[in-house]
Write a protein that holds these residues in place. Sequence first.
Motif, PDB file in Angstrom:
ATOM      1  N   PHE A 145      14.915   9.013  10.868  1.00 14.67           N
ATOM      2  CA  PHE A 145      15.713   8.112  11.700  1.00 14.67           C
ATOM      3  C   PHE A 145      16.796   7.455  10.845  1.00 14.67           C
ATOM      4  CE2 PHE A 145      11.831   8.452  14.136  1.00 14.67           C
ATOM      5  CZ  PHE A 145      12.264   8.452  15.460  1.00 14.67           C
ATOM      6  N   PRO A 146      18.048   7.836  11.035  1.00 15.42           N
ATOM      7  CA  PRO A 146      19.131   7.229  10.246  1.00 15.42           C
ATOM      8  C   PRO A 146      19.366   5.759  10.572  1.00 15.42           C
ATOM      9  CG  PRO A 146      20.009   8.732  11.904  1.00 15.42           C
ATOM     10  CD  PRO A 146      18.530   8.925  11.899  1.00 15.42           C
ATOM     11  N   ASN A 147      18.786   5.263  11.673  1.00 13.49           N
ATOM     12  CA  ASN A 147      18.929   3.842  12.014  1.00 13.49           C
ATOM     13  C   ASN A 147      17.765   3.001  11.485  1.00 13.49           C
ATOM     14  OD1 ASN A 147      17.020   4.883  13.781  1.00 13.49           O
ATOM     15  ND2 ASN A 147      17.745   3.706  15.555  1.00 13.49           N
ATOM     16  N   PHE A 148      17.006   3.564  10.528  1.00 15.04           N
ATOM     17  CA  PHE A 148      15.910   2.822   9.897  1.00 15.04           C
ATOM     18  C   PHE A 148      16.148   2.758   8.397  1.00 15.04           C
ATOM     19  CE2 PHE A 148      11.615   2.905   7.838  1.00 15.04           C
ATOM     20  CZ  PHE A 148      11.275   1.595   8.157  1.00 15.04           C
ATOM     21  N   ILE A 149      16.116   1.541   7.835  1.00 16.08           N
ATOM     22  CA  ILE A 149      16.311   1.320   6.406  1.00 16.08           C
ATOM     23  C   ILE A 149      15.045   0.680   5.850  1.00 16.08           C
ATOM     24  CG2 ILE A 149      17.778   0.338   4.614  1.00 16.08           C
ATOM     25  CD1 ILE A 149      19.289   2.208   6.515  1.00 16.08           C
ATOM     26  N   PHE A 150      14.316   1.430   5.024  1.00 14.16           N
ATOM     27  CA  PHE A 150      13.113   0.917   4.371  1.00 14.16           C
ATOM     28  C   PHE A 150      13.474   0.446   2.966  1.00 14.16           C
ATOM     29  CE2 PHE A 150       9.103   2.255   1.917  1.00 14.16           C
ATOM     30  CZ  PHE A 150       8.566   0.978   1.983  1.00 14.16           C
TER      31      PHE A 150
ATOM     32  N   PHE B 155       4.704   6.520   4.590  1.00 17.78           N
ATOM     33  CA  PHE B 155       5.001   6.635   6.022  1.00 17.78           C
ATOM     34  C   PHE B 155       6.404   6.138   6.329  1.00 17.78           C
ATOM     35  CE2 PHE B 155       5.386   4.559  10.130  1.00 17.78           C
ATOM     36  CZ  PHE B 155       5.017   5.579  11.008  1.00 17.78           C
ATOM     37  N   PHE B 156       6.765   4.974   5.804  1.00 24.01           N
ATOM     38  CA  PHE B 156       8.077   4.410   6.110  1.00 24.01           C
ATOM     39  C   PHE B 156       9.195   5.183   5.407  1.00 24.01           C
ATOM     40  CE2 PHE B 156       5.461   0.546   7.082  1.00 24.01           C
ATOM     41  CZ  PHE B 156       5.774   0.499   8.433  1.00 24.01           C
ATOM     42  N   THR B 157       8.903   5.757   4.258  1.00 25.68           N
ATOM     43  CA  THR B 157       9.895   6.618   3.606  1.00 25.68           C
ATOM     44  C   THR B 157      10.197   7.830   4.477  1.00 25.68           C
ATOM     45  OG1 THR B 157       9.190   5.897   1.400  1.00 25.68           O
ATOM     46  CG2 THR B 157      10.379   7.994   1.544  1.00 25.68           C
ATOM     47  N   GLN B 158       9.151   8.468   4.999  1.00 22.92           N
ATOM     48  CA  GLN B 158       9.334   9.617   5.883  1.00 22.92           C
ATOM     49  C   GLN B 158      10.067   9.211   7.160  1.00 22.92           C
ATOM     50  OE1 GLN B 158       8.611  12.881   5.333  1.00 22.92           O
ATOM     51  NE2 GLN B 158       9.584  13.304   7.316  1.00 22.92           N
ATOM     52  N   LEU B 159       9.757   8.022   7.671  1.00 26.74           N
ATOM     53  CA  LEU B 159      10.419   7.536   8.880  1.00 26.74           C
ATOM     54  C   LEU B 159      11.921   7.396   8.642  1.00 26.74           C
ATOM     55  CD1 LEU B 159       9.419   6.578  11.746  1.00 26.74           C
ATOM     56  CD2 LEU B 159       9.659   4.245  10.869  1.00 26.74           C
ATOM     57  N   GLY B 160      12.298   6.899   7.458  1.00 24.94           N
ATOM     58  CA  GLY B 160      13.710   6.777   7.119  1.00 24.94           C
ATOM     59  C   GLY B 160      14.409   8.123   7.058  1.00 24.94           C
TER      60      GLY B 160
ATOM     61  N   ASP C 286       0.828  -1.204   0.000  1.00 28.06           N
ATOM     62  CA  ASP C 286       0.000   0.000   0.000  1.00 28.06           C
ATOM     63  C   ASP C 286       0.866   1.258   0.000  1.00 28.06           C
ATOM     64  OD1 ASP C 286      -1.707   2.187   0.871  1.00 28.06           O
ATOM     65  OD2 ASP C 286      -3.180   0.664   1.414  1.00 28.06           O
ATOM     66  N   GLU C 287       0.590   2.147  -0.953  1.00 28.01           N
ATOM     67  CA  GLU C 287       1.397   3.360  -1.108  1.00 28.01           C
ATOM     68  C   GLU C 287       1.327   4.253   0.121  1.00 28.01           C
ATOM     69  OE1 GLU C 287       4.133   5.766  -2.618  1.00 28.01           O
ATOM     70  OE2 GLU C 287       3.505   3.845  -3.496  1.00 28.01           O
ATOM     71  N   ARG C 288       0.200   4.249   0.833  1.00 27.12           N
ATOM     72  CA  ARG C 288       0.101   5.071   2.049  1.00 27.12           C
ATOM     73  C   ARG C 288       1.159   4.663   3.067  1.00 27.12           C
ATOM     74  NH1 ARG C 288      -5.223   3.560   4.540  1.00 27.12           N
ATOM     75  NH2 ARG C 288      -4.622   1.562   3.607  1.00 27.12           N
ATOM     76  N   PHE C 289       1.325   3.383   3.242  1.00 23.12           N
ATOM     77  CA  PHE C 289       2.291   2.891   4.226  1.00 23.12           C
ATOM     78  C   PHE C 289       3.717   3.078   3.720  1.00 23.12           C
ATOM     79  CE2 PHE C 289      -1.476  -0.022   5.058  1.00 23.12           C
ATOM     80  CZ  PHE C 289      -1.994   0.805   6.038  1.00 23.12           C
ATOM     81  N   ALA C 290       3.904   2.933   2.404  1.00 21.78           N
ATOM     82  CA  ALA C 290       5.236   3.182   1.837  1.00 21.78           C
ATOM     83  C   ALA C 290       5.666   4.623   2.096  1.00 21.78           C
ATOM     84  CB  ALA C 290       5.237   2.881   0.341  1.00 21.78           C
TER      85      ALA C 290
END
Length: 523
Positions: free
Chosen positions: A397-402, A389-394, A383-387
């Motif tokens: 947070f430099p310790n998050f790799i989506f 969200f996780f892109t923004q999270l990356g 789902d693009e909505r969740f993609a």
Amino acid sequence: MHIVHMAAENDSLPDAKVGGVADVVRDIAPALADLGHKVSVVMPGYGFLHRIKGAQWTADIRFPFRGTVHEAQLYRVPAKRVHPGVDHYVIHHPFLEAIHAQTGRHQIYVHDPDDQPFFSDGSRFACFCSAAAAALTQGAIPWADVMHLHDWHMALVALLRRYHPACAALKDIRTVFTIHNVALQGVRPLEGSSSSLSAWFPEITCQWLDVADPRWPDTCNLMACGIRLADKVHTVSPAYAREICRPDDLPRFYGAQGLEAVLAHENDTGNLVGILNGCDYPEPRCPPVMEFSEMTRGFQHQIMQWSAGRQTVSSDAFIACHNLSSLCQRLPCPRMVVCSVTRLTEQKVLLMLQGQDNEMSAIARILTALGDDGVYFLLGTGDERFARFFTQLGAEFPNFIFLNGFSDQAAQALYANGDLFLMPSSFEPCGISQMLAMRDGQPCVVHAVGGLRDTVRHDVNGFCFEGSDLNDQAQNFVDTTCQAIHMFRNDLEKWQNIKTGAAAARFLWQDAARQYGEKLYKP
């Protein structure tokens, strides 16, 4: 005993997998054959599987569909891993083919507009079910002792068996229906549409109680048809079998998705059986254990491959590569690797996104607790909505790799090299990712629902959480994950015991196959 499995997917064949149904069909067939049964697996050819190298035409099939007689071709096709007790068939008919408008690739499923769910696939699988039933009645596939139908896509075989004169002989074959995910039910109108029960088979008259959706009386619920008309109903874990007899209380609890009365009746009459899916444990097993830098370079290469076919570099790829480059340059490497391999659906990620009173999301709180000494890799697409969200999270947070895509090689690297696997599904019929992570000795944090409850034991081989409502579940997800992180960093002996417990757990297809024979196939 000759058992014929009918399914929309089968990972024994190339490019014939979308989800977990394909894994089950691939693995249960040889496990049953190892017990001495003869097994045949039949699925749609989708316009390309009949062209697999080594495919052999077997028979022409004549079958009723949309008020006329059609002709299809049955092919026997070679599996990726051959088993002498298993035959694989595909049915070729032009109507079963679907081409993605943008990519030009063949599709197993068609994504219709929200106001016309299952419009295309309802008709495609109705066509297939009629052809598959005819393949048996006309002797193109050897006569079966058991027909095993997988999910709503195959449910109309049970309906034709009950109501169509051309399929009357199938009443002598014991029929089993498996629910892989009760959320997907294949609901279409009873009439008034080119994709409706009366349009597919105008020559038959059905009992309304056998076909109707319990919520919308002018619709046909194909999942409910399969449940009502099979001799035995099976689902893929004991806990999920219990859960789907209860009504939903969304978003806290996902139960029968409107079919609780139908399923409770099957349970009360002893017809509903939950059997846990298995996992493959090849010997010798050589998981791809690697240094952290090698793994991150592999992910960078994978992102480059995904990006090569696009005219522009997506923001998710740019941010993931930036964070990976920063990690590669950092010394020492992060001590703890946390990971998930998932589809980006509400079922899988809702609890990760949950925040409370404008607080950070659950996953952001976990990343904060993980700190510079840890990294979280999430591999998946959907789902693009969740993609987004996780892109923004990356970006935050430099310790998050989506890793926005799917690669089996990347998934195997995460299973083999991760320290802690997160799987906070809101519901989970069985789940395979937790089994694959545990197989490589990686403990999991799971929401204690469905098959996750049946496979992960808290503080023995992993970590489990529950909750009375959505906020409570999200908070317990954070707390349980933070406790696991603390144990990893501060109690090595206990952590090693849990790792050992995860690696020692066994969920064998041989055990599942024996239960199929005893609980599903025996009259």
